[in-house]
Scaffold this motif. Structure first.
Motif, PDB file in Angstrom:
ATOM      1  N   LYS A  12      37.512  63.926  -6.430  1.00  0.00           N
ATOM      2  CA  LYS A  12      38.764  63.204  -6.660  1.00  0.00           C
ATOM      3  C   LYS A  12      38.552  61.723  -6.346  1.00  0.00           C
ATOM      4  N   GLY A  49      44.445  61.672  -7.356  1.00  0.00           N
ATOM      5  CA  GLY A  49      43.806  62.957  -7.582  1.00  0.00           C
ATOM      6  C   GLY A  49      42.989  63.023  -8.868  1.00  0.00           C
ATOM      7  N   ARG A  50      42.818  61.907  -9.544  1.00  0.00           N
ATOM      8  CA  ARG A  50      42.029  61.877 -10.785  1.00  0.00           C
ATOM      9  C   ARG A  50      40.652  62.466 -10.524  1.00  0.00           C
ATOM     10  N   LYS A  51      40.233  63.381 -11.373  1.00  0.00           N
ATOM     11  CA  LYS A  51      38.922  63.988 -11.224  1.00  0.00           C
ATOM     12  C   LYS A  51      37.877  63.064 -11.841  1.00  0.00           C
TER      13      LYS A  51
END
Length: 69
Positions: A12, A49-51
């Protein structure tokens, strides 16, 4: 450009900033991301929380990180 190695398929964005010592803690990561100061692959991303996957490039405060596995 610095390279950061990850164990899993993704990490993340907030965790990556901490791992790369670009921020001191999760709170600082949250603020710099939501303020639009972090770019992923050249585009501003305001999701903590961007992967982030292998090959992605994250930039913040004049530094660039490439994610490798």
């Amino acid at each position: 450009m610095e390279e950061i190695k990850i164990r899993d398929e993704f990490i993340k964005l907030g965790q990556l900033l901490k791992l790369a010592d670009m921020v001191q803690d999760g709170v600082e990561a949250k603020y710099v991301i939501t303020d639009g100061l972090v770019k992923v692959n050249g585009e501003v991303d305001d999701r903590r929380g961007r992967k982030v996957y292998e090959g992605d490039i994250v930039s913040y405060d004049g530094k660039e990180i490439k994610v490798i596995r």
